[in-house]
Design an enzyme around this catalytic site. Sequence first.
Site, PDB file in Angstrom:
ATOM      1  CB  SER A 110    -113.605 -32.633 111.140  1.00 22.37           C
ATOM      2  OG  SER A 110    -113.751 -31.230 111.109  1.00 22.37           O
ATOM      3  CE  LYS A 113    -117.631 -30.887 109.910  1.00 23.73           C
ATOM      4  NZ  LYS A 113    -116.343 -30.576 110.553  1.00 23.73           N
ATOM      5  CB  SER A 291    -114.847 -31.507 106.604  1.00 25.87           C
ATOM      6  OG  SER A 291    -114.659 -31.625 108.001  1.00 25.87           O
TER       7      SER A 291
END
Length: 451
Positions: A110, A113, A291
């Site tokens: 993640s 991102k 997230s």
Amino acid sequence: MPRVRRVRGEAFLALALLNIFVLITGFVALDVIEARPLPAVPNPVTHADGVAAVAPAAPTPADPDRIADVLDDPMSASGLGDGLSGYVIDGATGQTLFERDADAPVTPASTTKIATAVTVLDAVGPDHVLRTEAYFDPAQNRVVLRGEGDVTLTATADSAAYPQVATLEELAEDTASALADPGPDTVSVGYDDSYFTGPDTAPGWKPNYVTEGSTATIHALMIDSGRVDPDVSTRSPNPPLAAAEAFADQLEKAGLTVDGTPTEEEAAGDPVAAVDSMPMHALVEHMMLASDNNMAESLGRIAALELGEEPDASGAATATHRTMDSLGIDGVSLSDNSGLSTENRITPRALVELVTTAAEQPRLNATITGLPTAHSTGTLAGRYSEYSSSSAAAGMVRGKTGTLNGVSTLAGTIHDQEGNVFVFALMANSPGASGPQLDTLAAALSQCGCS
């Protein structure tokens, strides 16, 4: 999975206060990099002419050799072996302080991102909003709900949320008002999910991601990131239909009679009512803090549309790669924008360059203000606690987390005991890799005293 309403209430308020602090102390690159949990009184306080009333003492630059010494033992003890890579620079000067396979492309999870945030902010700007619309077909007495990517859309307002998100309640009330006198008393409901194209999952996604609640399938129309309830992780098997059913309920409450069940229809003509999301900078902060995988996939497609690409996984990845090229950042190769894909590759150096670029360019600053804070907010709220070996770094580390099977990553900023700010990326692609293993390394840097 983070609970949506908790994030919307407590965490959005924390981010709002953080943004105020950043603005008060001067919105320049180092101020953004050095953003920390809000003190009781912002310091330094600025005069009207923008000159700081109290000039903070300049820290003594860190010594790269001492940084290496400080990290050596915890890296050896981490058990991550050759699967560990990292890159650390001085946040004020940009000097490289530590590197270990800094240019090795690895699975980022993640921390992807960060690239998504920079891309969408660069493409559409921090004030852009996502609109959800209601259309009316008088020939069929049908109201059609059309989504444009706002996954924070919800059924009814949450009084604890800041900023407030768009609601179907407001949209239904405005729709009923627009159809009143001499409009119909009874309507049917349709829904239009055509704003995004392509498959509803991305390359490299595992089949269990949706069933385990890590994400919903990808759609331009959904509520609560596709959850069946805002406070659970379970996702709807058909998020657009679930949104339309919730809209039908709100139309009933607004005084209209709804006939039948919602069907998929194409919206036509002009909308009779619309609601807007919170601005893009807040959407990015939400994505980073929670997230939120569906938010990330949506924002990748929004950037793709703005850059003339197809709003699917491939187009969103292409838009991200084009933005990286325009910013001069190498080492980013994506198949999705959430980081769920096992096919993504990013280097530690690229993550650090993304963080520093986001700090240097005001339109990208939400990437930084959205970073979770150790033992305080978002996906770092449960880490660096008083019961962990990394507790001394609570409040000193702000970073985007990343977790997949055999993957743990962390990238952001660290304050040390002497006032230095480090921009860092730590990436573990190793069996059993976990966040606490990386936390010990970040904590070592926060306690460094490495001048």
